[in-house]
Design a protein around this motif. Structure first.
Motif, PDB file in Angstrom:
ATOM      1  N   ALA A  45      88.656  28.174  42.045  1.00 32.56           N
ATOM      2  CA  ALA A  45      87.534  28.349  42.965  1.00 32.56           C
ATOM      3  C   ALA A  45      87.162  27.020  43.611  1.00 32.56           C
ATOM      4  N   PHE A  46      86.562  27.128  44.777  1.00 36.60           N
ATOM      5  CA  PHE A  46      85.900  25.987  45.399  1.00 36.60           C
ATOM      6  C   PHE A  46      84.455  26.006  44.907  1.00 36.60           C
ATOM      7  N   LEU A  47      83.946  24.857  44.535  1.00 41.46           N
ATOM      8  CA  LEU A  47      82.578  24.733  44.044  1.00 41.46           C
ATOM      9  C   LEU A  47      81.722  24.181  45.174  1.00 41.46           C
ATOM     10  N   LEU A  48      80.703  24.933  45.548  1.00 42.71           N
ATOM     11  CA  LEU A  48      79.870  24.585  46.694  1.00 42.71           C
ATOM     12  C   LEU A  48      78.508  24.106  46.222  1.00 42.71           C
ATOM     13  N   GLY A  49      77.936  23.174  46.961  1.00 39.11           N
ATOM     14  CA  GLY A  49      76.615  22.690  46.583  1.00 39.11           C
ATOM     15  C   GLY A  49      76.136  21.592  47.489  1.00 39.11           C
ATOM     16  N   HIS A  60      77.002  27.216  44.105  1.00 40.27           N
ATOM     17  CA  HIS A  60      77.739  28.447  44.418  1.00 40.27           C
ATOM     18  C   HIS A  60      79.218  28.171  44.174  1.00 40.27           C
ATOM     19  N   TYR A  61      79.994  29.216  44.181  1.00 36.49           N
ATOM     20  CA  TYR A  61      81.444  29.040  44.154  1.00 36.49           C
ATOM     21  C   TYR A  61      82.098  30.171  44.922  1.00 36.49           C
ATOM     22  N   VAL A  62      83.300  29.882  45.398  1.00 40.05           N
ATOM     23  CA  VAL A  62      84.102  30.876  46.112  1.00 40.05           C
ATOM     24  C   VAL A  62      85.461  30.904  45.429  1.00 40.05           C
TER      25      VAL A  62
END
Length: 171
Positions: A45-49, A60-62
């Motif tokens: 996953a890509f970790l968003l923040g 968040h994550y995608v």
């Protein structure tokens, strides 16, 4: 003025951390990685923040296969570059950036030659996490591989003794 009790507590409890994630989000991420990998293939996953100086906070994550439905088909992660546009759209909608990426390995959390040569984001300072044993519980922070991309295209490996200071999971 922006004030956050959680951010203040994080700085008091883990003042040197570079990457942080709330425990409920981290546990959900690990469960999703286990489910998507089915205990037989890598997932990620890509970790968003948000970023505040050198500090990054995961919000968040995608999952890779939500972007590219075929990214897990071979047993290892292979994300088709055409799906990065979808990732950037999600980032804009959430008003977040990619703060790190994560993927699982069948055994240890050592970075493979393929991981090293093909970063998901090739920007200096980008952080990549590798979760051993397909993220099977329990996952100890001491066992997570943490790698930071350098300006020269190489990687710095965060040593086991520095992982707790680098990665904060909690508040």
């Amino acid at each position: 003025m922006s004030f956050s009790i959680a951010r203040t507590m994080r700085r008091l409890l883990a003042p040197d951390h570079r990457l942080s994630c709330a425990s409920h989000l981290w546990n959900r991420l690990l469960a999703d990685l286990r489910e998507r990998g089915g205990n037989r293939r890598e997932s990620g996953a890509f970790l968003l923040g948000t970023t505040d100086g050198n500090r990054r906070h995961i919000m968040h994550y995608v999952l890779y296969d939500d972007l590219d439905p075929h990214s897990l088909d071979t047993g290892i992660v292979t994300l088709d570059g055409q799906y990065y546009g979808k990732l950037w759209t999600i980032c804009r909608e959430l008003r977040r950036g990619v703060v790190a990426d994560v993927h699982t390995h069948p055994g240890s959390s050592h970075q493979s030659q393929s991981d090293s040569e093909h970063p998901m984001i090739s920007v200096a300072g980008h952080v990549s996490l590798i979760i051993p044993n397909f993220a099977r519980a329990p996952v100890s922070r001491d066992d997570i591989g943490i790698y930071e991309y350098r300006h020269d295209g190489g990687w710095n490996s965060i040593s086991a003794c520095n992982r707790k200071r680098f990665l904060h999971i909690g508040w």
